[in-house]
Design a protein around this motif. Structure first.
Motif: not given
Lengths: 244, 309
Positions: B247-248, B251, B277, B280
């Protein structure tokens, strides 16, 4: 320009005096003057001041003295990694070149003159019963002028060799060979002449007289000196010295 | 008089088939310490030789202190000082004699010459041993003396070719401090080549990086780091699951993610925000203990530049 030449000469003299350590350099000079100015005159006696053959020695001594130091002029700077710094200074090509030649010539010539005077004193002291002894004036003039030109010849040829050599040893070896050539070529050259020409040359030498012989020697040596200095001047290029 | 101590335009130098300097276009402002970085054989020393007029360029032009390197090399050498690849010291002579010689070369009047020699040697802590032959000195002392010689005649610009090469870390740091102090005190422009990156970072306001004769980057150290490396954020903690890492990576603003069991290293675009971040990560179940903002080191930038095609 003249000031710059003297600056380089001054430093070269300091280095010559410090060769092998400050005291050793001076000690070597004292020994040299002892041999040339005391020992040899004592052995030769009165002949030291009145024999024409001595003039040959006074031509040879400065060449030997100069030969011992001139190989170091550029090859030494290159070997010890000081050449590039010198070339990156504000000194002109001519100042560097003539400074190095001037230092070697003045060293060879001055030591020779000091030895000459010392020898004269030695002979006068050792043979004081004969009154004041002095060189005949043509002999004295020959010794002074020819020793200067001889030093110039050795210095100019030495610089020319040193500019090209990578190391001092290489420069010294090449210079020794060049000196041998300079010495032997005239000797063998005269021997190789046709007998008629040789006889005419011998007759000219006998009839020329000492002054004319001296002047001829001066003209020949001056011409050699100028040609070699000109060659060294043409050879001295900063970029070429850096790339070597 | 313009603002630049050095200006080159497409400066090129070939040695037979090897191009040592390749179309170098560079400007160095007056009064600045400029670091010229590059690996061995990159063309740093050849560049200095070209700038001093010791070598002629194959093509291109260069002006140093407003003087053309081909037509006014003598003027350049009059107004500059140089510590080249070697110290260039006459080791049979004393430190004072060495400096005296160069003071005479630059025609310093005798009283000024003596005072200047004493001032520089005292400042560098060498005065007490000034009469000893230099051959007895340590490498660090010789290097300091060579720096003093370079500054002796108060040049407007000095070239220093790897001045701390071969010195132990303590001697190198001492010389660096002296160099920085002297350069500031004398208000001189410094063109410094080195492959020591921390040295360049500590001393230089501007840095140029040369590789295979070509200038590949130029700017202030901070600019270079930001321009080439962006920012880095290191996150220390636990529970950095593979899905979370994925997912990061998706981003916006995140360029790279390096994941370890207890550490994440995020490469970010300039201007991207770190707080979302972190949020998240926390919402994804990770335990965050510490967040550190880093920028790439100059060394990383340098290596990156050396590896680029």
């Amino acid at each position: 320009m003249i000031g710059d030449i003297f600056t380089v000469m001054r430093k070269e003299w300091k280095e010559i005096m410090a060769l092998g350590g400050a005291y050793r350099g001076r000690f070597q000079l004292v020994v040299l003057l002892g041999v040339l100015g005391i020992l040899l005159p004592l052995q030769m006696g009165v002949a030291w001041v009145n024999s024409p053959g001595v003039v040959g020695a006074w031509g040879w001594v400065p060449m030997m003295l100069v030969g011992a130091v001139i190989a170091d002029s550029f090859a030494g700077e290159r070997e010890r990694h000081t050449l590039e710094t010198l070339l990156a200074s504000r000194l002109s090509d001519a100042a560097i070149l003539f400074g190095k030649i001037g230092a070697a010539v003045s060293y060879g010539w001055l030591v020779t003159l000091v030895a000459l005077v010392l020898g004269l004193i030695t002979v006068n002291v050792a043979h004081r019963e004969q009154g004041l002894l002095f060189f005949p004036w043509t002999l004295a003039l020959s010794a002074v002028v020819l020793s200067f030109l001889g030093a110039g010849l050795a210095s100019a040829s030495g610089v020319l060799v040193s500019l090209r050599a990578q190391t001092v040893r290489q420069a010294q070896q090449t210079l020794n060979i060049a000196m041998m050539v300079l010495f032997f070529v005239p000797v063998f050259g005269v021997q190789a002449l046709p007998s008629g020409l040789k006889a005419r040359c011998a007759a000219w030498v006998v009839h020329a007289g000492s002054l004319r012989l001296l002047l001829s020697g001066i003209v020949i040596l001056t011409a050699f000196d100028l040609v070699l200095i000109g060659a060294a001047r043409a050879r001295f290029r900063r970029a070429r010295l850096i790339e070597n | 008089m313009n603002d630049f101590a050095i200006q080159t335009a497409a400066l090129t130098r070939d040695f037979r088939s090897v191009r040592a300097v390749d179309a170098l276009t560079l400007e160095v402002r007056r009064g600045e310490i400029f670091g010229f970085l590059g690996p061995n054989g990159a063309g740093k020393t050849t560049t200095i030789r070209l700038l001093l007029g010791l070598l002629e360029p194959t093509s291109g032009t260069a002006a140093v202190l407003g003087y053309d390197t081909q037509s006014a090399a003598d003027a350049i050498r009059t107004h500059t000082g140089a510590l080249l690849e070697h110290t260039g010291l006459y080791e049979r002579l004393s430190a004072v004699d060495n400096l005296d010689y160069f003071g005479r070369i630059w025609r310093l009047p005798s009283s000024e010459r003596r005072a200047r020699i004493q001032d520089l040697l005292t400042h560098l802590g060498l005065w007490e041993r000034g009469q000893e032959p230099v051959v007895r000195w340590s490498r660090g002392m010789k290097q300091k003396l060579a720096v003093a010689r370079t500054l002796l005649h108060r040049p407007s610009l000095i070239f220093l070719d790897e001045p701390t090469a071969g010195l132990d870390p303590v001697a190198a740091a001492a010389l660096r401090d002296d160099l920085a102090g002297l350069a500031k005190r004398e208000g001189v422009t410094v063109f410094l080549t080195t492959h020591n990156l921390s040295e360049a970072e500590k001393l230089c306001g501007q840095i140029g990086v040369i590789r295979a004769g070509k200038l590949v980057a130029v700017g202030a150290p901070r600019e270079l780091r930001e321009r080439r490396g962006g920012r880095q954020v290191e996150v220390i903690g636990r529970g950095f699951a593979a899905e979370l890492v994925h997912t990061l990576r998706q981003h916006p603003g995140v360029r790279t993610v390096e994941a370890g069991s207890d550490r994440l290293l995020l490469g970010l675009d300039d201007g991207s925000d770190v707080a979302p971040l972190v949020g998240l990560l926390v919402h994804g179940g990770a335990e965050v203990e510490e967040v550190r903002k880093n920028t790439a080191s100059l060394e990383e930038i340098f290596l990156m530049l050396m590896e680029e095609e």
